[in-house]
Design a protein around this motif. Structure first.
Motif, PDB file in Angstrom:
ATOM      1  N   ASP A  51      -0.514  -9.854  17.172  1.00  9.23           N
ATOM      2  CA  ASP A  51      -1.922  -9.555  17.429  1.00  9.23           C
ATOM      3  C   ASP A  51      -2.323  -8.143  17.013  1.00  9.23           C
ATOM      4  OD1 ASP A  51      -2.176 -12.113  18.431  1.00  9.23           O
ATOM      5  OD2 ASP A  51      -2.021 -11.489  20.531  1.00  9.23           O
ATOM      6  N   LEU A  52      -1.392  -7.205  17.091  1.00  5.49           N
ATOM      7  CA  LEU A  52      -1.693  -5.813  16.744  1.00  5.49           C
ATOM      8  C   LEU A  52      -1.574  -5.524  15.253  1.00  5.49           C
ATOM      9  CD1 LEU A  52       0.121  -3.989  19.679  1.00  5.49           C
ATOM     10  CD2 LEU A  52      -2.351  -4.228  19.338  1.00  5.49           C
ATOM     11  N   ASN A  53      -1.005  -6.439  14.497  1.00  4.76           N
ATOM     12  CA  ASN A  53      -0.771  -6.222  13.064  1.00  4.76           C
ATOM     13  C   ASN A  53      -1.389  -7.352  12.267  1.00  4.76           C
ATOM     14  OD1 ASN A  53       1.233  -3.817  12.991  1.00  4.76           O
ATOM     15  ND2 ASN A  53       1.966  -5.133  14.630  1.00  4.76           N
ATOM     16  N   LYS A  54      -2.679  -7.239  12.012  1.00  4.72           N
ATOM     17  CA  LYS A  54      -3.416  -8.320  11.347  1.00  4.72           C
ATOM     18  C   LYS A  54      -2.926  -8.586   9.928  1.00  4.72           C
ATOM     19  CE  LYS A  54      -5.932  -9.079  14.897  1.00  4.72           C
ATOM     20  NZ  LYS A  54      -5.534 -10.156  15.769  1.00  4.72           N
ATOM     21  N   ASN A  55      -2.272  -7.613   9.290  1.00  2.00           N
ATOM     22  CA  ASN A  55      -1.752  -7.806   7.936  1.00  2.00           C
ATOM     23  C   ASN A  55      -0.325  -8.341   7.917  1.00  2.00           C
ATOM     24  OD1 ASN A  55      -4.112  -6.924   6.771  1.00  2.00           O
ATOM     25  ND2 ASN A  55      -3.444  -4.800   6.679  1.00  2.00           N
ATOM     26  N   ALA A  56       0.252  -8.535   9.091  1.00  2.00           N
ATOM     27  CA  ALA A  56       1.627  -9.037   9.159  1.00  2.00           C
ATOM     28  C   ALA A  56       1.681 -10.467   8.622  1.00  2.00           C
ATOM     29  CB  ALA A  56       2.127  -8.998  10.600  1.00  2.00           C
ATOM     30  N   ILE A  57       2.825 -10.807   8.078  1.00  3.98           N
ATOM     31  CA  ILE A  57       3.076 -12.166   7.591  1.00  3.98           C
ATOM     32  C   ILE A  57       3.820 -12.920   8.683  1.00  3.98           C
ATOM     33  CG2 ILE A  57       4.285 -13.557   5.851  1.00  3.98           C
ATOM     34  CD1 ILE A  57       1.995 -11.942   4.643  1.00  3.98           C
ATOM     35  N   ILE A  58       3.310 -14.093   9.036  1.00  5.56           N
ATOM     36  CA  ILE A  58       3.989 -14.969   9.988  1.00  5.56           C
ATOM     37  C   ILE A  58       4.726 -16.011   9.149  1.00  5.56           C
ATOM     38  CG2 ILE A  58       3.723 -16.579  11.901  1.00  5.56           C
ATOM     39  CD1 ILE A  58       0.993 -15.088  12.410  1.00  5.56           C
ATOM     40  N   LEU A  59       6.039 -16.011   9.265  1.00  3.76           N
ATOM     41  CA  LEU A  59       6.871 -16.845   8.415  1.00  3.76           C
ATOM     42  C   LEU A  59       7.579 -17.910   9.241  1.00  3.76           C
ATOM     43  CD1 LEU A  59       7.499 -16.738   5.359  1.00  3.76           C
ATOM     44  CD2 LEU A  59       9.555 -15.458   5.940  1.00  3.76           C
ATOM     45  N   GLU A  65       8.885 -30.374  10.323  1.00  2.64           N
ATOM     46  CA  GLU A  65       8.708 -29.610  11.564  1.00  2.64           C
ATOM     47  C   GLU A  65       7.394 -28.826  11.533  1.00  2.64           C
ATOM     48  OE1 GLU A  65      12.952 -28.125  13.176  1.00  2.64           O
ATOM     49  OE2 GLU A  65      12.557 -27.597  11.083  1.00  2.64           O
ATOM     50  N   TYR A  66       7.135 -28.189  10.397  1.00  6.36           N
ATOM     51  CA  TYR A  66       5.918 -27.396  10.227  1.00  6.36           C
ATOM     52  C   TYR A  66       4.671 -28.268  10.385  1.00  6.36           C
ATOM     53  CZ  TYR A  66       2.484 -24.451   7.781  1.00  6.36           C
ATOM     54  OH  TYR A  66       1.374 -23.716   7.436  1.00  6.36           O
ATOM     55  N   ASN A  67       4.704 -29.450   9.788  1.00 11.14           N
ATOM     56  CA  ASN A  67       3.537 -30.341   9.856  1.00 11.14           C
ATOM     57  C   ASN A  67       3.297 -30.884  11.260  1.00 11.14           C
ATOM     58  OD1 ASN A  67       2.828 -30.018   7.183  1.00 11.14           O
ATOM     59  ND2 ASN A  67       4.027 -31.773   6.501  1.00 11.14           N
ATOM     60  N   GLU A  68       4.343 -30.980  12.054  1.00  8.72           N
ATOM     61  CA  GLU A  68       4.206 -31.463  13.423  1.00  8.72           C
ATOM     62  C   GLU A  68       3.460 -30.453  14.296  1.00  8.72           C
ATOM     63  OE1 GLU A  68       7.201 -32.232  17.061  1.00  8.72           O
ATOM     64  OE2 GLU A  68       7.776 -33.173  15.157  1.00  8.72           O
ATOM     65  N   LYS A  69       3.875 -29.189  14.208  1.00 13.29           N
ATOM     66  CA  LYS A  69       3.197 -28.099  14.916  1.00 13.29           C
ATOM     67  C   LYS A  69       3.694 -26.774  14.359  1.00 13.29           C
ATOM     68  CE  LYS A  69       6.434 -28.422  18.687  1.00 13.29           C
ATOM     69  NZ  LYS A  69       6.588 -29.470  19.650  1.00 13.29           N
ATOM     70  N   SER A  70       2.805 -25.782  14.395  1.00 18.73           N
ATOM     71  CA  SER A  70       3.171 -24.456  13.907  1.00 18.73           C
ATOM     72  C   SER A  70       2.349 -23.404  14.633  1.00 18.73           C
ATOM     73  CB  SER A  70       2.951 -24.354  12.393  1.00 18.73           C
ATOM     74  OG  SER A  70       1.582 -24.456  12.090  1.00 18.73           O
ATOM     75  N   ILE A  71       2.756 -22.173  14.462  1.00 19.78           N
ATOM     76  CA  ILE A  71       1.992 -21.046  14.985  1.00 19.78           C
ATOM     77  C   ILE A  71       0.853 -20.783  13.993  1.00 19.78           C
ATOM     78  CG2 ILE A  71       2.106 -18.572  15.507  1.00 19.78           C
ATOM     79  CD1 ILE A  71       5.008 -19.099  16.481  1.00 19.78           C
ATOM     80  N   PRO A  72      -0.376 -20.547  14.484  1.00 21.05           N
ATOM     81  CA  PRO A  72      -1.510 -20.357  13.569  1.00 21.05           C
ATOM     82  C   PRO A  72      -1.232 -19.291  12.497  1.00 21.05           C
ATOM     83  CG  PRO A  72      -2.291 -20.522  15.822  1.00 21.05           C
ATOM     84  CD  PRO A  72      -0.782 -20.474  15.894  1.00 21.05           C
ATOM     85  N   ASN A  73      -1.699 -19.592  11.297  1.00 17.48           N
ATOM     86  CA  ASN A  73      -1.613 -18.709  10.121  1.00 17.48           C
ATOM     87  C   ASN A  73      -0.197 -18.522   9.583  1.00 17.48           C
ATOM     88  OD1 ASN A  73      -4.463 -18.169  10.198  1.00 17.48           O
ATOM     89  ND2 ASN A  73      -4.026 -16.825  11.927  1.00 17.48           N
ATOM     90  N   ALA A  74       0.721 -19.397   9.973  1.00 15.44           N
ATOM     91  CA  ALA A  74       2.102 -19.281   9.498  1.00 15.44           C
ATOM     92  C   ALA A  74       2.234 -19.786   8.071  1.00 15.44           C
ATOM     93  CB  ALA A  74       3.042 -20.056  10.415  1.00 15.44           C
ATOM     94  N   LEU A  75       3.079 -19.098   7.337  1.00 16.76           N
ATOM     95  CA  LEU A  75       3.424 -19.447   5.960  1.00 16.76           C
ATOM     96  C   LEU A  75       4.784 -20.140   6.011  1.00 16.76           C
ATOM     97  CD1 LEU A  75       2.641 -18.934   2.965  1.00 16.76           C
ATOM     98  CD2 LEU A  75       3.858 -16.760   3.154  1.00 16.76           C
ATOM     99  N   LEU A  76       4.881 -21.316   5.391  1.00 17.01           N
ATOM    100  CA  LEU A  76       6.127 -22.077   5.409  1.00 17.01           C
ATOM    101  C   LEU A  76       7.076 -21.599   4.320  1.00 17.01           C
ATOM    102  CD1 LEU A  76       7.822 -24.462   6.500  1.00 17.01           C
ATOM    103  CD2 LEU A  76       6.616 -25.916   4.856  1.00 17.01           C
ATOM    104  N   ALA A  77       8.321 -21.318   4.724  1.00 20.65           N
ATOM    105  CA  ALA A  77       9.385 -20.947   3.787  1.00 20.65           C
ATOM    106  C   ALA A  77      10.688 -21.536   4.332  1.00 20.65           C
ATOM    107  CB  ALA A  77       9.486 -19.436   3.642  1.00 20.65           C
ATOM    108  N   ASN A  78      10.954 -22.786   4.014  1.00 20.77           N
ATOM    109  CA  ASN A  78      12.092 -23.525   4.548  1.00 20.77           C
ATOM    110  C   ASN A  78      13.416 -22.872   4.138  1.00 20.77           C
ATOM    111  OD1 ASN A  78      14.025 -25.391   5.278  1.00 20.77           O
ATOM    112  ND2 ASN A  78      13.078 -27.117   4.224  1.00 20.77           N
TER     113      ASN A  78
END
Length: 108
Positions: free
Chosen positions: A14-22, A29-42
């Protein structure tokens, strides 16, 4: 790599809006549920993982998660070896995130 519990990881996000969520889980698994704005990298598909990673700036904060925290810890270690400056592993993974009632994106 820094291992963070769910609350600290959420604060860092929340404090780092430019952070990448990976998200380093599988596509299913990703399609079932994920954390908002996450980028998938299996991480189980090394070439797919590297294709995503190569496009990320090394000085950005990288917040990494998987199902339980084991694959994401491995991913953080790889990112660290590749020269990424700040990597943060979500201890307990998305299972802990969900248990703590943090926001999720369901059924993409």
């Amino acid at each position: 790599m820094i291992n963070l519990d769910c609350d600290d990881w959420a604060k860092k996000k929340d404090l780092n809006k430019n952070a990448i969520i990976l998200d380093v889980r599988t596509t299913e698994e990703y399609n079932e549920k994920s954390i908002p704005n996450a980028l998938l990298a299996n991480i189980l598909e090394p070439s797919e993982f590297m294709n995503v990673i190569e496009k990320i700036e090394k000085d950005l904060k990288i917040l990494v998660y998987c199902r339980t925290g084991i694959r994401s810890e491995r991913a953080c270690n790889i990112l660290d070896q590749l020269g990424f400056k700040e990597t943060y592993n979500l201890k307990g993974g998305i299972l802990e995130w969900e248990k703590r009632k943090k926001p999720l994106v369901d059924d993409k």
